[in-house]
Write a protein that holds these residues in place. Sequence first.
Motif, short mmCIF file in Angstrom:
data_model
loop_
_atom_site.label_atom_id
_atom_site.label_comp_id
_atom_site.label_asym_id
_atom_site.label_seq_id
_atom_site.Cartn_x
_atom_site.Cartn_y
_atom_site.Cartn_z
N ARG C 208 0.82 -1.20 0.00
CA ARG C 208 0.00 0.00 0.00
C ARG C 208 0.87 1.26 0.00
N TRP C 209 1.86 1.23 0.88
CA TRP C 209 2.76 2.36 1.03
C TRP C 209 3.47 2.68 -0.27
N ARG C 210 3.96 1.60 -0.90
CA ARG C 210 4.71 1.83 -2.12
C ARG C 210 3.81 2.35 -3.24
N VAL C 211 2.62 1.80 -3.30
CA VAL C 211 1.69 2.30 -4.31
C VAL C 211 1.47 3.80 -4.10
N THR C 212 1.29 4.14 -2.84
CA THR C 212 1.05 5.56 -2.54
C THR C 212 2.24 6.42 -2.93
N VAL C 213 3.40 5.99 -2.48
CA VAL C 213 4.56 6.85 -2.67
C VAL C 213 5.03 6.87 -4.12
N ARG C 214 4.96 5.72 -4.73
CA ARG C 214 5.57 5.61 -6.06
C ARG C 214 4.59 5.98 -7.18
N HIS C 215 3.32 5.63 -7.00
CA HIS C 215 2.40 5.82 -8.12
C HIS C 215 1.37 6.91 -7.89
N LEU C 216 0.97 7.10 -6.65
CA LEU C 216 -0.09 8.07 -6.42
C LEU C 216 0.47 9.46 -6.12
N LEU C 217 1.43 9.51 -5.19
CA LEU C 217 1.96 10.83 -4.82
C LEU C 217 2.54 11.61 -6.00
N PRO C 218 3.33 10.96 -6.85
CA PRO C 218 3.86 11.75 -7.95
C PRO C 218 2.74 12.37 -8.78
N GLY C 219 1.62 11.69 -8.82
CA GLY C 219 0.50 12.23 -9.59
C GLY C 219 -0.11 13.46 -8.96
N VAL C 220 0.04 13.60 -7.64
CA VAL C 220 -0.58 14.76 -7.00
C VAL C 220 0.42 15.86 -6.72
N LEU C 221 1.69 15.58 -7.02
CA LEU C 221 2.70 16.61 -6.74
C LEU C 221 2.39 17.96 -7.37
N PRO C 222 1.93 17.98 -8.61
CA PRO C 222 1.63 19.31 -9.18
C PRO C 222 0.60 20.06 -8.35
N GLN C 223 -0.42 19.35 -7.91
CA GLN C 223 -1.46 20.01 -7.11
C GLN C 223 -0.87 20.51 -5.80
N ALA C 224 -0.13 19.62 -5.15
CA ALA C 224 0.45 20.01 -3.87
C ALA C 224 1.45 21.13 -4.06
N GLY C 225 2.21 21.05 -5.16
CA GLY C 225 3.21 22.09 -5.43
C GLY C 225 2.55 23.44 -5.62
N LEU C 226 1.44 23.44 -6.34
CA LEU C 226 0.73 24.70 -6.56
C LEU C 226 0.25 25.25 -5.22
N ALA C 227 -0.27 24.35 -4.40
CA ALA C 227 -0.73 24.80 -3.08
C ALA C 227 0.43 25.42 -2.32
N ALA C 228 1.59 24.80 -2.41
CA ALA C 228 2.75 25.30 -1.67
C ALA C 228 3.14 26.69 -2.18
N VAL C 229 3.17 26.83 -3.48
CA VAL C 229 3.58 28.13 -4.01
C VAL C 229 2.57 29.21 -3.61
N LEU C 230 1.30 28.86 -3.71
CA LEU C 230 0.28 29.83 -3.35
C LEU C 230 0.38 30.21 -1.87
N MET C 231 0.86 29.27 -1.11
CA MET C 231 0.92 29.51 0.32
C MET C 231 1.94 30.60 0.67
N VAL C 232 2.95 30.75 -0.16
CA VAL C 232 3.99 31.73 0.18
C VAL C 232 3.41 33.14 0.28
N PRO C 233 2.77 33.65 -0.79
CA PRO C 233 2.19 34.98 -0.62
C PRO C 233 1.06 34.98 0.41
N HIS C 234 0.36 33.85 0.49
CA HIS C 234 -0.76 33.83 1.42
C HIS C 234 -0.28 33.95 2.86
N ALA C 235 0.86 33.36 3.14
CA ALA C 235 1.38 33.45 4.49
C ALA C 235 1.75 34.90 4.81
N ILE C 236 2.27 35.58 3.81
CA ILE C 236 2.59 36.99 4.01
C ILE C 236 1.31 37.77 4.29
#
Lengths: 351, 233, 310, 330, 504
Positions: C208-236
């Motif tokens: 389960r873990w490997r499926v998550t880390v290897r196959h699922l997470l990479p698929g959501v990285l763009p979404q999470a990355g966008l959230a992270a970038v948006l968070m920078v100005p939002h934190a300010i």
Amino acid sequence: MTGPVPPAGAPAPALSVRGLSVRFRMHGGTHVAAVTDARFDLAAGECLALVGESGCGKSVLASALLGLLPENAETAGAALLGDGTDLLTADERTLARTVRGRRVGLVPQSPAAHLTPVRTVRSQLEETLRELAGVRRPDLRKAAAAAAERASFPLGHLDRYPHELSGGLAQRAATALALIGDAPLLLADEPTTGLDRELVDRTVDELRRHVGDDRALLLITHDLAAAERIADRVAVMYASRVVEIAAADDFFGDAGPRHPYARGLLNALPEREFTPIPGMPPELSALPGGCAFAARCDRADAACGTVPALTGGVPLSTGAGGASTGAVPVSAGAGVACHHPVTAALEAPRA
Amino acid sequence: MLELRSLTAGYDRRDPVVRDVSLTVAPGESVGLLGPSGCGKSTLARVAALLHRPDRGQVVVDGEPVHGWRHRAPRDRRTAFGVVFQQPRLSADPRLSLAQIVAEPLRATGRAADVPERVPELARTVGLGADLLGRRPHEVSDGQLQRACLARALVLRPRWLICDEMTAMLDASTTAALVAVVEEYRAASGAGLLAVGHDRVLLERWCERTVEWRELTGATGATGGSAAHPAAE
Amino acid sequence: MADTEATTGPGTAADPVTRWRPVAGRSLAGARKASRSTRAWRVGSSAAIVTAVVLAVLIVPPLVALDEQAVHLADKLLPPSAAHPFGTDDVGRDLLVRCVYGLRVSLLVGVVAAVVATVIGTAVGALAASAGGWVDRVVMRLVDVFSSVPHLLLGIFIVAMFRPGVWPVVISVALTHWLSTARIVRAEVLSLRSRPYVDAAISGGASRWRVTVRHLLPGVLPQAGLAAVLMVPHAIWHESALSFLGLGLPTHQASLGTLVQGARSSLLAGDWWPTLFPGLFIIVPTLAIAGLAGAWRDRINPRRRSELML
Amino acid sequence: MTRSLPWGPMARLVGRRAAFAVPVLLAVTFGVFAVAEASPFDPVKAYAGTAGLTASQENLDQLRANLGVDKPLVSRWWDWLTAALHGDLGDSSTLRQPVADAIGERIGWSVLLATTAFVLAILVGSALGVLAARRPGGWLDRCVTSLAYTLEAAPPFWLGLLAVWLFALHLGVLPAGGLTDTSSVAVTAGQVSRHLVLPAAVLAVSQLPWFVLYVRQGVGDALGDDPVRGARARGLAERTVLLKHAFRSGMLPVLTLVGSRVPELITGALLVETVFSWPGIAAATVQAATSVDFPLLAALTALATVAVLLGNLLADLLYGLADPRVGFDG
Amino acid sequence: SSPDGNKGGSATSAVVGIAYEPETLSPLLGYGKDGNSKIFDGLLTHDADMKLKPALAAKLPKVGDGGTTYTYELRKGVKFSDGKPFTAKDVVFTYETILDKKTNNASKTELDAVKSVEAKGDDTVVFHLKYPYAPFAERTVLPIAPEHVAGEQDVNSGAFTTKPIGTGPYELVKWSKGEKLVFKANPDYWGGAPKIKNFTMAIVKDDDLRATRLRTGDLDGAILPPNLAGTFKSDADKKTYAAKTFDYRVVTLPTGNKVAGDTAVRRALDVGVDRKTMVDSILEGAGKEAYGPVPTDSPWFTKGTERKFDVTRAKQILDDAGWKPGKGGVREKDGVQAKFPLWYLSGDKLRQDHALAYASDAKKLGIKVEVQSGTWEVIEPRMPKDAVLAGGGSPADPDFDQYTLLKSSLAGDGFNNMAHYDNPKVDKALEEARRSGDHAKRQAAYDTVQRELVKNPGYTFLTHIDHLYVVDKSYGDLTTQVEPHDHGLASGPWWNVEDWQPKK
Ligand SMILES: Nc1ncnc2c1ncn2[C@@H]1O[C@H](COP(=O)(O)OP(=O)(O)OP(=O)(O)O)[C@@H](O)[C@H]1O
Ligand SMILES: Nc1ncnc2c1ncn2[C@@H]1O[C@H](COP(=O)(O)OP(=O)(O)OP(=O)(O)O)[C@@H](O)[C@H]1O
Ligand SMILES: [Mg+2]
Ligand SMILES: [Mg+2]
């Protein structure tokens, strides 16, 4: 079984491909030559079957004709529709508004991947009907049912989402979608994968019926039986090049193909010898200098160090001969790109 | 022995796709399963590969009934099956290169050390060049991708092979080549094979025994009318 | 035989006669896809800005040892000049110095909060979705509990419990902002979970873990990355909102948020520089980070990879 | 014969969520009580305000007893809870009013403001996102993206001032604040709608960036995918491809945002109401918190919780409908 | 620019923008306790010069029994706006309710002196005090609530807290919380019906927005901070009023701090800070230098206690006391560095600027003042040891400020005597001044206090700040009262809006 052959000197062919080449830019500046210098004509009412080893560039050729290549692709040459539109250089607007679906239809390979996953088959069918056939809302349901029927898609499955379809059902859905636009040129990329024999026959017959006298069909397939059933001519691709074009009767008949590769392909059929052609196809990123098949060919000799041109030699059938197209004498009707083509009578394959 | 006993499976409990199907594959045996499109062959294949939980019935592997499916199945149970799926496009992770796709089962089962040896070897067997191995699924043709999928299925040396229309998108020569690869592997390992397909000629040529879908239903697995299947419109 | 054909058509792919046309340029009607060089230039400039910012933040203040709080009432609201390149604020502090100090604080708040929030959010979302069943339900209801207390309130409480300063603000922003990331990641993972390639992985023995880390997470990285970038100005944003409510950083301590916030009155009086420069200091680095993130996203995107060569 | 909505699974999801709502509400209200208790804020000081600065300790102690904040946390929470179950939400110490009255008078305006803004943000955000995604790297895309990041850094009190300055002062087209014209007493729909424009727009704009950027990303990715290739190959109009195919797949993350942005929306409303003198209840939240006005705070967070739960439920229902692969689990 | 459609500029209505919203409108809970509540009247009220004058009382009170009884004769014929008559019972009710333990009134301490309130008939009220309290009459400006309404309800949360009824010049039409308070003139007001028939107070907490809304013409007048008021200087339609105040800004120098509690440091800072520049820059001229709680122009101010800004002298004081320059320019004495923290209320720009300027000036003397900000919750526990930038000021009577600020017994009692100032001479003088009814004696006592503050400051008083109001010129020339630190609802030029005589 052969369709009517366009008379020589008839109006411009439905599709005329001239020196079409496609390559992909890869990392580090290398290129993958997916299609090299393809040239053939496709007349109205004609069905050309495009066969060849997996990965030789058939789907890329189809994509190029629809302007759907990925962004790392580069093209050369021309692909002219009957009215002179060059599919390779037409801008996106023209392609989107007047060409795709309307003048060139496509049954994509991997149909399941080409359906929008979050919408039902019905909604996608109805939408296409509305846009391409101008069907009004009250008639949509009936039209959708009719369209599904044509491709033998079970009506009970219309309200399913693509991921709920079996491989064959998705294939039929894709075929149904592609037939809606009534395009004068239909590109069918493996329209029969995942279908049982009975359905294969029904599907290709429907395609043939659809083509009738005034439309053209480019049937890309691995299913040689299906090709034999409806094709007028057969084009064989090998390692990005069209290596042989022949009338279907000759190709599947006693004469048999003339290119050694094409013969090998036929021989690999389970109903024949069921043995693969020895060796592996060359990598398209590093094609050998001469004939790409030479390495696997028992007839190869020094002459094969140069790329053989597609030449007509002796016309093999009543096919639209090279004479009619003047400047490019051999491209349209039949021909083979081999320094040592097999002569028909000698080695006709027997199943 | 892989036994499927009176399996009923599907995606909606009220309307199962597979009804009361039984089938047995002996070790080393190759069985071809023929059936019309949409009748439930792929579903059955997924059940047999422990990827889909049946509503009723039993899967018995080497005399032991299976209780868990998917992740709940013990790992060595799962990996005893090598599966080639019908649609290579969908069954390959678009982010991985072909080499990674082939190597993935080795890595997942902690045998990463075998990768440098096994992957090139298998690639050669299925006919994938080094150049193709470095590409991602959308940069190769369907046929090339299917070769990688076959290599992936073989990489763990499964005892059972389940090939769901493995050759549907392959040309005759490649089909012959890949069938040869499977047969070679079976000859060497004694694995059992369940090959699903439509192409009677091919399956009869390939397999020792072919069965028709409609023969499978009913407790005996021999006779009985098939449930009305979707292809029957 | 072949030689005679050489004039009518290209011989090999490498033949110089072949005139290759890229398709990239016409991928959409009228859309000029940025050429590779402008793209590279954009990525390069983003990288340069980020580097410059990091250097400014790390090196300049300690080196220069300027007193950002030195008040010179006589020099209030001087427009930009050689002595004060960014001008001075309404109590005569040098704005350049304050901007650099503010950048330091705000970037710390923005980046740390964004990273922490994204990591927590991604982990929780992926865990919930890949475990499924009751784990998913319970975890997501906990997420609901957390998100139910308005962010600012939670922030206020957290900040109030400590002395005003940077870390309470960071903590309060990070702890309240992983929730949307968690939900987005969960939803994406749920959708990816049913892809056939996950079946293939399971059959290949992946846990389960490997499926998550290897196959699922990479698929959501763009979404999470966008959230992270948006968070920078939002934190300010958050930091200045807390200040607006009197609970953020000490308002005399320079941070970009408070600088901009404090400059509103000056702007009404027609003095633009106290707003403009800190504003640029927020936006330019944010866009640069976004640019880098975009390039990274393109890199990991299986479809665009072949097109982008860095 | 068209596939009807999956009422069964949807109803089950709603049922499960309703059942979960009870413990969630209990946890949230208690959590808020506990956090407020642990915070250094003192309800008595807050109540007394500036008068407290000169008040004697004795007076303050008396107040403490009167306000009932000298009791232990748990019993206070329990008292509040039991009373609330009987319909008595208690008296707000900051508003000197029964909580039910205070909320009743003002919640409508908050809901009006927040929903208008939210709907606006979703619509405009999606539209801009789709437009930007159409031509990645184009000037529109670059403008929209930069604007989105810029807006994400701009807090509502800033945007509010800018909006008032521009629309009320320079253009003189919209009123600068309040629910109705400052000098009028009657609340008419026309006036309210004119006064709603700026605050709703500012709140919407502050919510916009997430929607814009997620739609842009989702649609951008979908545009490169096979299904869109398929749709293009079929000859569908660009509009259809964009909206019915790329957007339909690309908006999935946005549906999640519908739920998960509710807390941010509440935060935004809380500031916008203050800035625009909007007589809603959100603005009272901060005061309730810093004054540790337990009854009001608990009621407001309970309300916020309900809003968040509803938002998430709605999001999950929509998601389940929009992405059949996910279903109604959870 | 003259905005069109100026809704409030018409002759009979006015809209003003204020920054603070009252929590309640019930006098019983503290609303309007310093007088001037618009809706209500007190027994007495203040005139423009902050002198007491009768309101609901017919005349100023008679003081008897050595300053422990105050007798008020009530005005006759006064009615509440609901038509019911006002009587002595209402007065008694009001005071007794405020003093009731159950009433959540935080300022009841101010009535600490009251022992009992007694109605004699319908129109006389007698207050009995526990001890003589000279400024008591000042406390009777607090508004009188109607017993027949407020007495029927829960005093802490009844409807009366938001829908008050009083005898005042205006009636509340509507209170839209967070938005505005709308008043209409009370046609039967005993002092005559106001000319301004509709009076609206818009609540705009944000200074910048208030200024903008004023500019758009949405508001007719508003209170503004100095920098924003400055932007209206060139506006021909607006007039700026600077209300003189007792509102001071002060740095507490707690006795408990080794540095800030040192008399030399205190004295050095007292002469070493540049108050003039603070007034000119921070207040943009709208204010005065402060040397004590009493503004320099008040009659209570002791002439001659002004401190001249003199850095040399300040340094001299420090040198003499043994504070020697140490490392980093910070003085030292006995191993103690001359530094202490200075807190201000976060978010308060004016205090922040004062604190920063103070720190900058102190730095020049070799004293390191570390400026920090926090909420009162953070600051309060630190007050015995850390300096705080505080504010205060009440014009009514010097006792109100000075007693709580300086009396040693109140050290550390809430926010009273934050500096823990302890000076027996001052204590004695404060007590005298408080108990004596004699003006001259009181004056002398407060002189003593102010002189003592020169010798041993305890606080550094910085400025008295003017409250600035910008109002549309169409209302004619207006006046302002001398204002306290707290901005009541009705301070500013509209303190007597009922008496405005608009031009048009
Ligand atoms: N985006 C791409 N980038 C690089 N190479 C590609 C790309 N797409 C296809 N190719 C290569 O181009 C060649 C032709 O691919 P194509 O899909 O046309 O094969 P095909 O003849 O359709 O094969 P199949 O029968 O398997 O579908 C293959 O070798 C493939 O690897
Ligand atoms: N995820 C799913 N949800 C619901 N129904 C499904 C799902 N997958 C398949 N089905 C349905 O189940 C039936 C059997 O599908 P299955 O894929 O097993 O057929 P198949 O025999 O493999 O057909 P084919 O030969 O066309 O691949 C079909 O009617 C299909 O529509
Ligand atoms: Mg293909
Ligand atoms: Mg199948």
